[in-house]
Motif scaffolding. Structure first.
Motif, PDB file in Angstrom:
ATOM      1  N   THR A  26       2.669  -6.072  -4.849  1.00 44.33           N
ATOM      2  CA  THR A  26       3.355  -4.980  -4.148  1.00 44.33           C
ATOM      3  C   THR A  26       2.590  -3.670  -4.312  1.00 44.33           C
ATOM      4  OG1 THR A  26       5.458  -6.098  -4.589  1.00 44.33           O
ATOM      5  CG2 THR A  26       5.586  -3.837  -3.825  1.00 44.33           C
ATOM      6  N   TRP A  27       2.019  -3.443  -5.487  1.00 43.53           N
ATOM      7  CA  TRP A  27       1.221  -2.242  -5.716  1.00 43.53           C
ATOM      8  C   TRP A  27      -0.014  -2.252  -4.808  1.00 43.53           C
ATOM      9  CZ3 TRP A  27       1.334   2.491  -7.118  1.00 43.53           C
ATOM     10  CH2 TRP A  27       0.150   3.184  -7.396  1.00 43.53           C
ATOM     11  N   LYS A  28      -0.625  -3.443  -4.656  1.00 45.27           N
ATOM     12  CA  LYS A  28      -1.846  -3.567  -3.862  1.00 45.27           C
ATOM     13  C   LYS A  28      -1.567  -3.402  -2.367  1.00 45.27           C
ATOM     14  CE  LYS A  28      -4.078  -7.504  -3.371  1.00 45.27           C
ATOM     15  NZ  LYS A  28      -4.687  -8.815  -3.750  1.00 45.27           N
ATOM     16  N   THR A  29      -0.512  -4.047  -1.892  1.00 42.36           N
ATOM     17  CA  THR A  29      -0.232  -4.042  -0.451  1.00 42.36           C
ATOM     18  C   THR A  29       0.609  -2.840  -0.028  1.00 42.36           C
ATOM     19  OG1 THR A  29       1.780  -5.380  -0.697  1.00 42.36           O
ATOM     20  CG2 THR A  29      -0.292  -6.574  -0.370  1.00 42.36           C
ATOM     21  N   LYS A  30       1.256  -2.174  -0.997  1.00 40.30           N
ATOM     22  CA  LYS A  30       2.184  -1.069  -0.709  1.00 40.30           C
ATOM     23  C   LYS A  30       3.246  -1.502   0.307  1.00 40.30           C
ATOM     24  CE  LYS A  30      -0.251   2.165  -3.040  1.00 40.30           C
ATOM     25  NZ  LYS A  30      -0.914   1.192  -3.932  1.00 40.30           N
ATOM     26  N   SER A  31       3.634  -2.771   0.247  1.00 41.05           N
ATOM     27  CA  SER A  31       4.614  -3.300   1.191  1.00 41.05           C
ATOM     28  C   SER A  31       5.629  -4.167   0.447  1.00 41.05           C
ATOM     29  CB  SER A  31       3.885  -4.125   2.258  1.00 41.05           C
ATOM     30  OG  SER A  31       4.823  -4.773   3.089  1.00 41.05           O
ATOM     31  N   ALA A  32       6.901  -3.802   0.587  1.00 43.48           N
ATOM     32  CA  ALA A  32       7.936  -4.546  -0.141  1.00 43.48           C
ATOM     33  C   ALA A  32       9.101  -4.915   0.771  1.00 43.48           C
ATOM     34  CB  ALA A  32       8.439  -3.725  -1.321  1.00 43.48           C
ATOM     35  N   GLY A  33       8.840  -4.885   2.084  1.00 43.62           N
ATOM     36  CA  GLY A  33       9.920  -5.103   3.062  1.00 43.62           C
ATOM     37  C   GLY A  33      10.587  -6.461   2.938  1.00 43.62           C
ATOM     38  N   GLY A  74      12.351  -2.732 -12.773  1.00 44.26           N
ATOM     39  CA  GLY A  74      12.551  -1.311 -12.481  1.00 44.26           C
ATOM     40  C   GLY A  74      11.421  -0.760 -11.625  1.00 44.26           C
ATOM     41  N   LEU A  75      10.190  -1.153 -11.957  1.00 47.15           N
ATOM     42  CA  LEU A  75       9.014  -0.759 -11.169  1.00 47.15           C
ATOM     43  C   LEU A  75       9.140  -1.263  -9.735  1.00 47.15           C
ATOM     44  CD1 LEU A  75       5.693  -1.246 -13.183  1.00 47.15           C
ATOM     45  CD2 LEU A  75       6.274   0.675 -11.689  1.00 47.15           C
ATOM     46  N   LEU A  76       9.572  -2.528  -9.579  1.00 41.02           N
ATOM     47  CA  LEU A  76       9.699  -3.113  -8.239  1.00 41.02           C
ATOM     48  C   LEU A  76      10.779  -2.403  -7.431  1.00 41.02           C
ATOM     49  CD1 LEU A  76       9.235  -6.928  -8.965  1.00 41.02           C
ATOM     50  CD2 LEU A  76       7.755  -5.466  -7.559  1.00 41.02           C
ATOM     51  N   ILE A  77      11.870  -1.996  -8.084  1.00 40.12           N
ATOM     52  CA  ILE A  77      12.911  -1.230  -7.388  1.00 40.12           C
ATOM     53  C   ILE A  77      12.327   0.104  -6.920  1.00 40.12           C
ATOM     54  CG2 ILE A  77      15.092   0.024  -7.714  1.00 40.12           C
ATOM     55  CD1 ILE A  77      15.941  -2.329  -9.582  1.00 40.12           C
ATOM     56  N   TYR A  78      11.536   0.738  -7.781  1.00 44.36           N
ATOM     57  CA  TYR A  78      10.891   1.997  -7.412  1.00 44.36           C
ATOM     58  C   TYR A  78       9.953   1.785  -6.224  1.00 44.36           C
ATOM     59  CZ  TYR A  78       7.796   6.022  -7.659  1.00 44.36           C
ATOM     60  OH  TYR A  78       7.044   7.125  -7.327  1.00 44.36           O
ATOM     61  N   PHE A  79       9.140   0.712  -6.267  1.00 45.44           N
ATOM     62  CA  PHE A  79       8.228   0.386  -5.163  1.00 45.44           C
ATOM     63  C   PHE A  79       9.025   0.146  -3.883  1.00 45.44           C
ATOM     64  CE2 PHE A  79       4.721  -1.674  -8.017  1.00 45.44           C
ATOM     65  CZ  PHE A  79       4.385  -0.414  -8.473  1.00 45.44           C
ATOM     66  N   LYS A  80      10.074  -0.658  -4.005  1.00 49.57           N
ATOM     67  CA  LYS A  80      10.897  -1.028  -2.850  1.00 49.57           C
ATOM     68  C   LYS A  80      11.469   0.218  -2.175  1.00 49.57           C
ATOM     69  CE  LYS A  80      13.601  -3.632  -0.219  1.00 49.57           C
ATOM     70  NZ  LYS A  80      13.066  -4.471   0.841  1.00 49.57           N
ATOM     71  N   LEU A  81      11.892   1.187  -2.982  1.00 44.99           N
ATOM     72  CA  LEU A  81      12.498   2.402  -2.434  1.00 44.99           C
ATOM     73  C   LEU A  81      11.445   3.388  -1.940  1.00 44.99           C
ATOM     74  CD1 LEU A  81      15.356   2.975  -5.071  1.00 44.99           C
ATOM     75  CD2 LEU A  81      15.500   1.848  -2.827  1.00 44.99           C
ATOM     76  N   THR A  82      10.213   3.252  -2.423  1.00 45.07           N
ATOM     77  CA  THR A  82       9.162   4.223  -2.122  1.00 45.07           C
ATOM     78  C   THR A  82       8.302   3.806  -0.936  1.00 45.07           C
ATOM     79  OG1 THR A  82       9.056   4.776  -4.468  1.00 45.07           O
ATOM     80  CG2 THR A  82       7.210   5.495  -3.101  1.00 45.07           C
ATOM     81  N   PHE A  83       7.836   2.540  -0.951  1.00 44.62           N
ATOM     82  CA  PHE A  83       6.910   2.099   0.080  1.00 44.62           C
ATOM     83  C   PHE A  83       7.652   1.852   1.381  1.00 44.62           C
ATOM     84  CE2 PHE A  83       4.426   0.117  -3.646  1.00 44.62           C
ATOM     85  CZ  PHE A  83       3.854   1.344  -3.933  1.00 44.62           C
ATOM     86  N   LYS A  84       7.182   2.486   2.440  1.00 38.38           N
ATOM     87  CA  LYS A  84       7.800   2.298   3.749  1.00 38.38           C
ATOM     88  C   LYS A  84       7.418   0.923   4.287  1.00 38.38           C
ATOM     89  CE  LYS A  84       9.759   6.351   4.146  1.00 38.38           C
ATOM     90  NZ  LYS A  84      10.869   6.176   3.201  1.00 38.38           N
TER      91      LYS A  84
ATOM     92  N   GLY B  33       5.993 -12.659   3.587  1.00 33.89           N
ATOM     93  CA  GLY B  33       4.633 -12.224   3.286  1.00 33.89           C
ATOM     94  C   GLY B  33       4.520 -11.333   2.072  1.00 33.89           C
ATOM     95  N   ASP B  34       5.571 -10.525   1.798  1.00 38.02           N
ATOM     96  CA  ASP B  34       5.505  -9.599   0.667  1.00 38.02           C
ATOM     97  C   ASP B  34       5.843 -10.252  -0.663  1.00 38.02           C
ATOM     98  OD1 ASP B  34       4.837  -7.530   2.351  1.00 38.02           O
ATOM     99  OD2 ASP B  34       6.895  -6.830   2.595  1.00 38.02           O
ATOM    100  N   ILE B  35       6.340 -11.489  -0.601  1.00 41.75           N
ATOM    101  CA  ILE B  35       6.750 -12.155  -1.844  1.00 41.75           C
ATOM    102  C   ILE B  35       5.555 -12.869  -2.465  1.00 41.75           C
ATOM    103  CG2 ILE B  35       8.278 -13.894  -2.860  1.00 41.75           C
ATOM    104  CD1 ILE B  35      10.184 -13.343  -0.480  1.00 41.75           C
ATOM    105  N   SER B  36       5.368 -12.673  -3.766  1.00 43.77           N
ATOM    106  CA  SER B  36       4.235 -13.277  -4.467  1.00 43.77           C
ATOM    107  C   SER B  36       4.503 -14.759  -4.747  1.00 43.77           C
ATOM    108  CB  SER B  36       4.003 -12.529  -5.780  1.00 43.77           C
ATOM    109  OG  SER B  36       3.153 -13.282  -6.621  1.00 43.77           O
TER     110      SER B  36
END
Lengths: 90, 90
Positions: A26-33, A74-84, B33-36
């Protein structure tokens, strides 16, 4: 160490590292949709419950595993809320 | 029931249902796609380890929780390999 105890430690180790590849991806792709925020909220809630349980019974491996999962989820929740993303619902 | 035991059961319940929202979301969107995949492989491996551990110690809540997680993470692996996405690596 008995083999049953060994399996317990191995399970705790695997559970601890579960979210490392997801955080990295998720950090690499900046995508958590595609990731369910409800799943992440259940995960972080469960770690709090398991931490209360494990502290009261002094179960060190459970404490360590859930502390790590708490931080990573917690990091993933932050990513999920941050990355469009195109796909943000749920 | 002692409150510590209650927390253990509550933790097991939460862990059991963790992947339900993710399975529902992925089934609905047909996009994973976003799931590892590495995360999912660690999860399903850990459930096997925990099941061996729990069967040998006769820990029914751990057996139930990990059986459910095994099925749900297996479903997610199937979805991940089946549903096409722009973002398939990792």
């Amino acid at each position: 160490m008995e083999w049953t105890e060994l399996m317990g430690h191995f399970g705790a180790l695997l559970s601890s590292i579960t979210f490392i590849p997801q955080v990295a991806k998720t950090w690499k792709t900046k995508s958590a949709g595609d990731i369910s925020i409800n799943m992440l909220l259940i995960v972080i809630t469960s770690t709090v419950v398991w931490l209360v349980y494990a502290f009261s019974l002094n179960l060190l491996p459970v404490i360590i595993a859930n502390s790590i999962i708490f931080v990573l989820s917690g990091l993933l929740i932050y990513f999920k809320l941050t990355f469009k993303s195109q796909n943000t619902e749920n």
